[in-house]
Structures are given as structure tokens and as C-alpha cells.
Design an enzyme around this catalytic site. Structure first.
Site, PDB file in Angstrom:
ATOM      1  N   GLU A 264      -6.981   5.040   7.225  1.00 45.67           N
ATOM      2  CA  GLU A 264      -6.691   6.462   6.970  1.00 45.67           C
ATOM      3  C   GLU A 264      -7.841   7.131   6.229  1.00 45.67           C
ATOM      4  O   GLU A 264      -8.117   8.310   6.434  1.00 45.67           O
ATOM      5  CB  GLU A 264      -5.361   6.590   6.204  1.00 45.67           C
ATOM      6  CG  GLU A 264      -4.177   6.309   7.131  1.00 45.67           C
ATOM      7  CD  GLU A 264      -2.984   5.664   6.456  1.00 45.67           C
ATOM      8  OE1 GLU A 264      -2.866   5.726   5.221  1.00 45.67           O
ATOM      9  OE2 GLU A 264      -2.152   5.085   7.181  1.00 45.67           O
TER      10      GLU A 264
ATOM     11  N   LYS B 295       0.281   4.263  -0.368  1.00 44.18           N
ATOM     12  CA  LYS B 295      -0.305   5.484   0.207  1.00 44.18           C
ATOM     13  C   LYS B 295       0.025   6.684  -0.687  1.00 44.18           C
ATOM     14  O   LYS B 295       0.063   6.546  -1.896  1.00 44.18           O
ATOM     15  CB  LYS B 295       0.170   5.667   1.658  1.00 44.18           C
ATOM     16  CG  LYS B 295      -0.018   4.383   2.482  1.00 44.18           C
ATOM     17  CD  LYS B 295       0.100   4.603   3.952  1.00 44.18           C
ATOM     18  CE  LYS B 295      -0.124   3.293   4.684  1.00 44.18           C
ATOM     19  NZ  LYS B 295      -0.142   3.435   6.124  1.00 44.18           N
TER      20      LYS B 295
ATOM     21  N   ASN C  23       0.889  -1.167   0.000  1.00 45.58           N
ATOM     22  CA  ASN C  23       0.000   0.000   0.000  1.00 45.58           C
ATOM     23  C   ASN C  23       0.923   1.212   0.000  1.00 45.58           C
ATOM     24  O   ASN C  23       1.472   1.569   1.031  1.00 45.58           O
ATOM     25  CB  ASN C  23      -0.895  -0.032   1.249  1.00 45.58           C
ATOM     26  CG  ASN C  23      -1.701   1.250   1.400  1.00 45.58           C
ATOM     27  OD1 ASN C  23      -1.784   2.054   0.478  1.00 45.58           O
ATOM     28  ND2 ASN C  23      -2.294   1.431   2.570  1.00 45.58           N
TER      29      ASN C  23
ATOM     30  N   GLY D  31       2.095   2.140  10.791  1.00 47.71           N
ATOM     31  CA  GLY D  31       3.111   3.184  10.696  1.00 47.71           C
ATOM     32  C   GLY D  31       3.737   3.559  12.025  1.00 47.71           C
ATOM     33  O   GLY D  31       4.434   4.560  12.139  1.00 47.71           O
TER      34      GLY D  31
ATOM     35  N   SER E 220       2.865  -2.313  10.389  1.00 48.68           N
ATOM     36  CA  SER E 220       4.295  -2.461  10.692  1.00 48.68           C
ATOM     37  C   SER E 220       4.836  -3.861  10.395  1.00 48.68           C
ATOM     38  O   SER E 220       5.712  -4.352  11.112  1.00 48.68           O
ATOM     39  CB  SER E 220       4.588  -2.049  12.137  1.00 48.68           C
ATOM     40  OG  SER E 220       4.201  -0.697  12.355  1.00 48.68           O
TER      41      SER E 220
ATOM     42  N   GLU F  30      -6.130  -4.628   9.997  1.00 45.29           N
ATOM     43  CA  GLU F  30      -5.103  -3.649  10.312  1.00 45.29           C
ATOM     44  C   GLU F  30      -5.462  -2.918  11.601  1.00 45.29           C
ATOM     45  O   GLU F  30      -6.242  -1.958  11.588  1.00 45.29           O
ATOM     46  CB  GLU F  30      -4.970  -2.635   9.174  1.00 45.29           C
ATOM     47  CG  GLU F  30      -4.548  -3.266   7.861  1.00 45.29           C
ATOM     48  CD  GLU F  30      -3.832  -2.262   6.962  1.00 45.29           C
ATOM     49  OE1 GLU F  30      -2.744  -2.604   6.497  1.00 45.29           O
ATOM     50  OE2 GLU F  30      -4.341  -1.151   6.758  1.00 45.29           O
TER      51      GLU F  30
ATOM     52  N   HIS G  84      -9.522   1.675   3.954  1.00 50.71           N
ATOM     53  CA  HIS G  84      -8.331   1.767   4.801  1.00 50.71           C
ATOM     54  C   HIS G  84      -8.608   2.723   5.971  1.00 50.71           C
ATOM     55  O   HIS G  84      -9.343   3.693   5.825  1.00 50.71           O
ATOM     56  CB  HIS G  84      -7.135   2.268   3.973  1.00 50.71           C
ATOM     57  CG  HIS G  84      -5.848   2.188   4.715  1.00 50.71           C
ATOM     58  ND1 HIS G  84      -5.455   3.163   5.599  1.00 50.71           N
ATOM     59  CD2 HIS G  84      -4.899   1.233   4.738  1.00 50.71           C
ATOM     60  CE1 HIS G  84      -4.292   2.803   6.129  1.00 50.71           C
ATOM     61  NE2 HIS G  84      -3.932   1.632   5.629  1.00 50.71           N
TER      62      HIS G  84
HETATM   63  P1  PGA Z   1       2.540   0.103   7.687  1.00 52.18           P
HETATM   64  O1  PGA Z   1       1.139   0.421   6.968  1.00 52.18           O
HETATM   65  O2  PGA Z   1       3.057  -1.190   7.122  1.00 52.18           O
HETATM   66  O3  PGA Z   1       3.424   1.292   7.322  1.00 52.18           O
HETATM   67  O4  PGA Z   1       2.276   0.018   9.154  1.00 52.18           O
HETATM   68  C1  PGA Z   1       0.217  -0.619   6.697  1.00 52.18           C
HETATM   69  C2  PGA Z   1      -1.014  -0.052   6.051  1.00 52.18           C
HETATM   70  O5  PGA Z   1      -1.467   1.035   6.479  1.00 52.18           O
HETATM   71  O6  PGA Z   1      -1.569  -0.644   5.119  1.00 52.18           O
END
Ligand code: PGA
Length: 253
Positions: free
Chosen positions: A97, A11, A9, A173, A213, A167, A95
């Protein structure tokens, strides 16, 4: 046997001009991983470049969102038909976000997921609790609600085009990963909820990814769990070597 699926992803990272190098770097590094489905979900504007760079490689390309209408006066939105026309085969839906910053609700997740599946895209539908929800003992309630509403009217047949990504918001993150046992517990809940929605046999066929992560150093122990069928990778998907390391961990499972 569910084929492991590792999806990046990206982003709002990686420009169109930087896309080919990253896709080619990943393709170069994953030649020996035939048992893993590999996906790069990119900003919509990168999709054409990613599709061109992925041609002749096992990498599939996806987007990070789509609208539920096919066309019309929806300034700033992108339809499933546009994504397909550009060569995308996957799309991330819901997602955290988007839920947190862009007003995404379980209801709009449902509209987007159904539109994506109906169009023939594979929908990667995200669910996950915040730390406050977990600490308040609402983990199960939140996951079940996100699934019941988010997957309303998704049929057993539709599940061929469905991937779920668990998630936990507190792990995205942050460098803080759910432990393999914590993740497995929620993956089992997701599969049990799916069984109620579409039947136990179909639920056994749906891949459930962990995201938050995930990196080369922790992927193997997460992917060793019974109901963890892959990963949705943010930060570690932006470096070919890191992403390839996670794919290699999935290949050896
Ligand atoms: P991350 O993000 O691996 O940077 O924690 C995962 C995601 O938001 O899909």
C-alpha cells in the site's frame, strides 16, 4: 528451527483509545502459545498505548513505516529513534500500500530497512507481485528485483533483525489467498535469493512470513509449508479472537 512469527498490520484502523482493549484481548487469548513470536504493528500514534497494554505480555509492538533520517525537516515522517523511544521493537517496511499510494520504491525501501536495522528495530520488509505482473510471467523477476534493491548492503549479521513478508498484492484484503503451494513456491524463491545475497546458512535463519487474507481457517495449511515461517495479518488482526486463532495455528506447527 526458525521461530514462527505472527504479526498484525493494523493499517489505518484502530484509534489510540481503542488500542489497549485490542492488545489486552489478544494477550488474554494467546497465553498458551510460547513458541510463537507475536507482534502488533500499529499506527504510529497508537504505539505508546500498545506498548503500555502489552507490558508483561509476550506481545511485541511495531510501527508500519519509518524514515531513514534520524531527525530534521521531514514533515509528517517518524524516525527510528522516535519509535524506539516509544517502545516499538519492529517496523513494517515497503508494504504494497505504501508502494502503491505513497511513492515507495525499492530504493526507499532499502534506505528505510537499513536505517531500521541499524537502529536495532526488527524490519519486516514486504515484497510481492501484482496480478498483472503474475499474469505477465514476471513473478520471479519482480520478487528478485525487490529483494536485490530493497536489501542492498544488508549484511549477513543484519539478517538477525530482518523478517521478509511475501504479500501477493492480489491477495491483500481481497479474501483471495495464495494457495499453500503458490505461496511456498515464492517463499522458496525468496530464500534462494537471500542465499545469493547473504549466504545459504544465513538465509536458512531468516523468517519469511506470508501475508494476504490469512485467517484462522487457512493459517494451518499455509504454516505447514517448509518455508512459511509466519504471517503478516491485516483484516484478521483487528479481532482478538481471529488473530489468536492464527497464533494458535502457528503454535501447533
Ligand atoms: P489482509 O492484509 O490480511 O487484510 O489481506 C495483509 C497485509 O496487507 O499485511
Amino acid at each position: 528451527m526458525r521461530k514462527k512469527i505472527i504479526a498484525g498490520n493494523w493499517k489505518m484502523n484502530v484509534k489510540p483509545s481503542e488500542t489497549a482493549a485490542l492488545v489486552k484481548g489478544i494477550a488474554e487469548a494467546v497465553k498458551d502459545c510460547p513458541d510463537v513470536e507475536i507482534v502488533c504493528c500499529t499506527p504510529a500514534i497508537d504505539v505508546p498505548a500498545a506498548v503500555a497494554a502489552a507490558a508483561g505480555t509476550p506481545i511485541g509492538v511495531g510501527a508500519e513505516n519509518c524514515h531513514w533520517k534520524e531527525s530534521g525537516a521531514y514533515t509528517g515522517e517518524i524516525s527510528t529513534g522516535m519509535l524506539l523511544d516509544a517502545g516499538a521493537k519492529y517496523v513494517i517496511i515497503g508494504h504494497s500500500e505504501r508502494r502503491q499510494y505513497f511513492g515507495e520504491t525499492d530504493e526507499t525501501v532499502n534506505l528505510r530497512a537499513r536505517a531500521a536495522i541499524a537502529a536495532g528495530l526488527t524490519a519486516i520488509v514486504c515484497v510481492g507481485e501484482t496480478l498483472e505482473e503474475r499474469d505477465a510471467g514476471k513473478l520471479n523477476e519482480v520478487i528478485v528485483r525487490q529483494m536485490e534493491i530493497g536489501l542492498k548492503d544488508v549484511s549477513a549479521a543484519d539478517c538477525a533483525k530482518l523478517v521478509i513478508a511475501y504479500e501477493p498484492v492480489w491477495a491483500i484484503g481481497t479474501g483471495r489467498t495464495a494457495t499453500p503451494d503458490q505461496a511456498q513456491e515464492v517463499h522458496a524463491l525468496i530464500r534462494a535469493t537471500l542465499a545469493k545475497l547473504v549466504g545459504a546458512d544465513t538465509a536458512e535463519t531468516v523468517r519469511i512470513q506470508y501475508g494476504g487474507s490469512m485467517k484462522p481457517g487457512n493459517a494451518a495449511e499455509l504454516l505447514a509449508k517448509k518455508d512459511i515461517d509466519g504471517g503478516l495479518i491485516g483484516g484478521a488482526a483487528l479481532k482478538a479472537a481471529d488473530f489468536a486463532g492464527i497464533i494458535a495455528a502457528a503454535q501447533s506447527k
